[in-house]
Scaffold this motif. Sequence first.
Motif, short mmCIF file in Angstrom:
data_model
loop_
_atom_site.label_atom_id
_atom_site.label_comp_id
_atom_site.label_asym_id
_atom_site.label_seq_id
_atom_site.Cartn_x
_atom_site.Cartn_y
_atom_site.Cartn_z
N GLU A 1 0.83 -1.21 0.00
CA GLU A 1 0.00 0.00 0.00
C GLU A 1 0.87 1.27 0.00
O GLU A 1 0.69 2.16 0.81
CB GLU A 1 -0.94 0.03 1.22
N LYS A 2 1.85 1.28 -0.89
CA LYS A 2 2.78 2.42 -0.91
C LYS A 2 2.38 3.40 -2.02
O LYS A 2 2.43 3.06 -3.21
CB LYS A 2 4.19 1.88 -1.16
N ASP A 3 1.98 4.58 -1.63
CA ASP A 3 1.57 5.60 -2.60
C ASP A 3 2.82 6.21 -3.26
O ASP A 3 3.66 6.80 -2.59
CB ASP A 3 0.79 6.70 -1.86
N LEU A 4 2.91 6.07 -4.58
CA LEU A 4 4.11 6.53 -5.28
C LEU A 4 4.11 8.04 -5.55
O LEU A 4 5.12 8.60 -5.95
CB LEU A 4 4.28 5.76 -6.58
N LEU A 5 2.98 8.67 -5.34
CA LEU A 5 2.93 10.12 -5.55
C LEU A 5 2.99 10.88 -4.22
O LEU A 5 2.99 12.10 -4.17
CB LEU A 5 1.67 10.52 -6.32
#
Lengths: 118, 224
Positions: B19-23
């Motif tokens: 669940e890693k948000d890249l933005l």
Amino acid sequence: MASQIVEIVSNEAKKRNAKKILEVHLVIGKLNFIGKEQLKFSYKILTEKTLLESSKLLIREEEANVKCDSCGYEGSLNFEDDQTFHLMIPTLVCPKCRKIVEIIKGKEFSIKSVKMVS
Amino acid sequence: MKGTIIEADEGEVFDIELEKDLLQKNKQIAIKNKKMLDENKIIAIDIMGSIGSGKTSLIECLADKLKGKYKIAVLNGDLTTSIDADRVEKHGVNVIQINTGKECHLDANLVKKAIDQLELSNLDLVFIENVGNLICPAEFPLGSSKRLVVISVTEGPYMVIKHPYIFIEADVAVINKIDMAEAMQVNVEGLIKDINQINPKTKVVAISCRNREGIDELIDALDL
């Protein structure tokens, strides 16, 4: 973006002493600009000679959802089908009452999960 | 008490939920930028737009009209050169050039570095000229109060419908070079209709920087 993915996944793999990465699952919203093909292409090059080499980059597209404060509509974003150009143009107009809607989903860009071998 | 670490067996296949948000990284810095600007009561406008649409000319017009009312700084984003910054500087406002090198858009971190160089207590208004591009800048909020998109009639009649997503992000849209509309055989009303259809919330202003037409309407649309 691709190098960010490789960096994050490599760090996770190191933390868990994984020997190899098999799959990386991403979610890309329909309303953002990340090009899937370019991303896959860069991913392939960047993962060479790393733990991620020949792993699969699996991308799930997230639908664009909107909410209308006027009539309470909640659902998919309306696209005007322009026959002249064979284009689907997104529109922030409520499909039910034609008032302005807010985007509530469709801009995500994230790593959901990683499959690895210990 | 020390937690027990359960390790997978050799050769075992396992899934990790990330669940890693890249933005996220950019968003967090953008929020910090916005906070810093708000604390100093500074309005910041992110000016996005196509190459050659007249972003710099627009800033020159706005600077001339507004420099009596506000203390203005301009951050000029470009891949290379300080041509735009040199132009804007002649209008008597503070200018900082941000060269992205190869990047096709500004990001919140580059803007943060530029903001750090400004004397914020001595400013009311900052124009951030993004790199000429109708695609990537939309994805990278900078921490501005408003986002403006500039296109011009010399790019033809299909600029809006070819790049609909940037208008979803725009508070205000400008159609520049309307003095050339007839020569280009481009219908300005058609471009306005296209923007309204994509995002009815976007305020659209048709202007000509060359003739200084529509600048007051734009200032109103920006609530300046």
